[in-house]
Design a protein around this motif. Sequence first.
Motif, PDB file in Angstrom:
ATOM      1  N   GLY A 104      39.331  39.384  59.106  1.00  0.00           N
ATOM      2  CA  GLY A 104      38.456  39.640  57.968  1.00  0.00           C
ATOM      3  C   GLY A 104      38.957  40.749  57.074  1.00  0.00           C
ATOM      4  N   VAL A 105      39.548  41.778  57.681  1.00  0.00           N
ATOM      5  CA  VAL A 105      40.004  42.922  56.888  1.00  0.00           C
ATOM      6  C   VAL A 105      41.364  42.650  56.254  1.00  0.00           C
ATOM      7  N   ILE A 106      42.357  42.172  57.033  1.00  0.00           N
ATOM      8  CA  ILE A 106      43.696  42.003  56.449  1.00  0.00           C
ATOM      9  C   ILE A 106      43.876  40.667  55.741  1.00  0.00           C
ATOM     10  N   GLY A 107      42.900  39.782  55.845  1.00  0.00           N
ATOM     11  CA  GLY A 107      43.024  38.500  55.152  1.00  0.00           C
ATOM     12  C   GLY A 107      41.946  38.250  54.137  1.00  0.00           C
ATOM     13  N   GLY A 108      40.768  38.813  54.353  1.00  0.00           N
ATOM     14  CA  GLY A 108      39.650  38.463  53.499  1.00  0.00           C
ATOM     15  C   GLY A 108      39.145  39.543  52.580  1.00  0.00           C
ATOM     16  N   SER A 109      39.527  40.794  52.790  1.00  0.00           N
ATOM     17  CA  SER A 109      38.944  41.829  51.942  1.00  0.00           C
ATOM     18  C   SER A 109      39.990  42.744  51.308  1.00  0.00           C
ATOM     19  N   VAL A 110      40.715  43.483  52.119  1.00  0.00           N
ATOM     20  CA  VAL A 110      41.658  44.463  51.584  1.00  0.00           C
ATOM     21  C   VAL A 110      42.688  43.827  50.647  1.00  0.00           C
ATOM     22  N   PRO A 111      43.299  42.688  51.009  1.00  0.00           N
ATOM     23  CA  PRO A 111      44.262  42.106  50.080  1.00  0.00           C
ATOM     24  C   PRO A 111      43.641  41.685  48.749  1.00  0.00           C
ATOM     25  N   PHE A 112      42.387  41.228  48.779  1.00  0.00           N
ATOM     26  CA  PHE A 112      41.753  40.838  47.520  1.00  0.00           C
ATOM     27  C   PHE A 112      41.505  42.049  46.639  1.00  0.00           C
ATOM     28  N   LEU A 113      41.079  43.156  47.238  1.00  0.00           N
ATOM     29  CA  LEU A 113      40.907  44.384  46.458  1.00  0.00           C
ATOM     30  C   LEU A 113      42.233  44.824  45.859  1.00  0.00           C
ATOM     31  N   LEU A 114      43.289  44.820  46.672  1.00  0.00           N
ATOM     32  CA  LEU A 114      44.609  45.215  46.182  1.00  0.00           C
ATOM     33  C   LEU A 114      45.120  44.255  45.114  1.00  0.00           C
ATOM     34  N   PHE A 115      44.949  42.961  45.354  1.00  0.00           N
ATOM     35  CA  PHE A 115      45.490  41.953  44.447  1.00  0.00           C
ATOM     36  C   PHE A 115      44.825  42.015  43.074  1.00  0.00           C
ATOM     37  N   PHE A 116      43.506  42.073  43.043  1.00  0.00           N
ATOM     38  CA  PHE A 116      42.841  42.052  41.739  1.00  0.00           C
ATOM     39  C   PHE A 116      43.004  43.364  40.989  1.00  0.00           C
ATOM     40  N   GLU A 117      43.102  44.464  41.708  1.00  0.00           N
ATOM     41  CA  GLU A 117      43.416  45.725  41.032  1.00  0.00           C
ATOM     42  C   GLU A 117      44.845  45.692  40.506  1.00  0.00           C
ATOM     43  N   GLY A 118      45.767  45.085  41.285  1.00  0.00           N
ATOM     44  CA  GLY A 118      47.142  44.932  40.815  1.00  0.00           C
ATOM     45  C   GLY A 118      47.244  44.020  39.603  1.00  0.00           C
ATOM     46  N   LEU A 119      46.444  42.948  39.581  1.00  0.00           N
ATOM     47  CA  LEU A 119      46.441  42.058  38.416  1.00  0.00           C
ATOM     48  C   LEU A 119      45.946  42.782  37.176  1.00  0.00           C
ATOM     49  N   ARG A 120      45.033  43.703  37.373  1.00  0.00           N
ATOM     50  CA  ARG A 120      44.506  44.456  36.244  1.00  0.00           C
ATOM     51  C   ARG A 120      45.560  45.377  35.647  1.00  0.00           C
ATOM     52  N   ARG A 121      46.483  45.851  36.477  1.00  0.00           N
ATOM     53  CA  ARG A 121      47.472  46.827  36.016  1.00  0.00           C
ATOM     54  C   ARG A 121      48.826  46.224  35.655  1.00  0.00           C
ATOM     55  N   ALA A 122      49.157  45.069  36.210  1.00  0.00           N
ATOM     56  CA  ALA A 122      50.484  44.489  36.009  1.00  0.00           C
ATOM     57  C   ALA A 122      50.409  43.320  35.027  1.00  0.00           C
ATOM     58  N   SER A 123      51.563  42.915  34.550  1.00  0.00           N
ATOM     59  CA  SER A 123      51.606  41.708  33.723  1.00  0.00           C
ATOM     60  C   SER A 123      51.399  40.499  34.626  1.00  0.00           C
ATOM     61  N   SER A 124      50.830  39.460  34.072  1.00  0.00           N
ATOM     62  CA  SER A 124      50.524  38.286  34.888  1.00  0.00           C
ATOM     63  C   SER A 124      51.790  37.608  35.395  1.00  0.00           C
ATOM     64  N   ALA A 125      52.853  37.610  34.610  1.00  0.00           N
ATOM     65  CA  ALA A 125      54.093  36.964  35.047  1.00  0.00           C
ATOM     66  C   ALA A 125      54.710  37.701  36.231  1.00  0.00           C
ATOM     67  N   ASP A 126      54.756  39.026  36.163  1.00  0.00           N
ATOM     68  CA  ASP A 126      55.329  39.785  37.270  1.00  0.00           C
ATOM     69  C   ASP A 126      54.457  39.679  38.516  1.00  0.00           C
ATOM     70  N   ALA A 127      53.143  39.742  38.333  1.00  0.00           N
ATOM     71  CA  ALA A 127      52.232  39.630  39.478  1.00  0.00           C
ATOM     72  C   ALA A 127      52.348  38.248  40.128  1.00  0.00           C
ATOM     73  N   ALA A 128      52.481  37.211  39.319  1.00  0.00           N
ATOM     74  CA  ALA A 128      52.628  35.858  39.872  1.00  0.00           C
ATOM     75  C   ALA A 128      53.923  35.737  40.670  1.00  0.00           C
ATOM     76  N   PHE A 129      55.003  36.320  40.150  1.00  0.00           N
ATOM     77  CA  PHE A 129      56.267  36.255  40.876  1.00  0.00           C
ATOM     78  C   PHE A 129      56.161  36.977  42.217  1.00  0.00           C
ATOM     79  N   VAL A 130      55.566  38.180  42.212  1.00  0.00           N
ATOM     80  CA  VAL A 130      55.437  38.937  43.455  1.00  0.00           C
ATOM     81  C   VAL A 130      54.580  38.166  44.444  1.00  0.00           C
TER      82      VAL A 130
END
Length: 190
Positions: free
Chosen positions: A27-53
């Motif tokens: 629940g923590v490493i698959g369902g919550s923490v990565p989503f928080l990290l991912f959507f905050e990263g999408l907010r800060r990065a370009s969509s093309a670079d985030a998609a590649f990563v």
Amino acid sequence: MCPVVRAGYTPGSRPRESGAGIYALVGVIGGSVPFLLFFEGLRRASSADAAFVHKTLVVWVALLAVPLLGERVGALQWGAIGLLLLGQASLAGGVTTPLHLPWGPGELLVLAATLCWSVETVLVRRLLADLTSWTVALARMGLGSVVLLNAPPSDRVRSCGWSASEGRGPRCWRRPIANYRCSRIPFRTT
């Protein structure tokens, strides 16, 4: 929720000794923490670079599956992974754009989320030997949702007038949801 967990064990198998801990980990490493990290990263990065990563998830899973699961990845699979990454890099504007270092904080947040998901994928692969996919999905989404609901909202959510929900749990979400619903009630003017 309990009937789904009870029904999740395959016939003849015994529950794991540390079942609750494994479910919490999923629940923590698959369902919550990565989503928080991912959507905050999408907010800060370009969509093309985030998609590649994010598309490098296949590489990380393959690299972890070989030593931890004993999987064999042949030349054909590595070639397919290479073509996938090359195609994604070309969509992102060329091979040099997504690989341009140093990455910013957004790309690093997306990478951290991707690494969490790759660890979760390998862990779930082990769990599916004893459990059904329903039970693992319930752990991932159910426990992950509980953690996400208790996480403090980002600045963007707070700036939209949701400051009453300062991350103190689901009770604090009642007022903003009620305000949202009440603001959508049509009023008659006569």
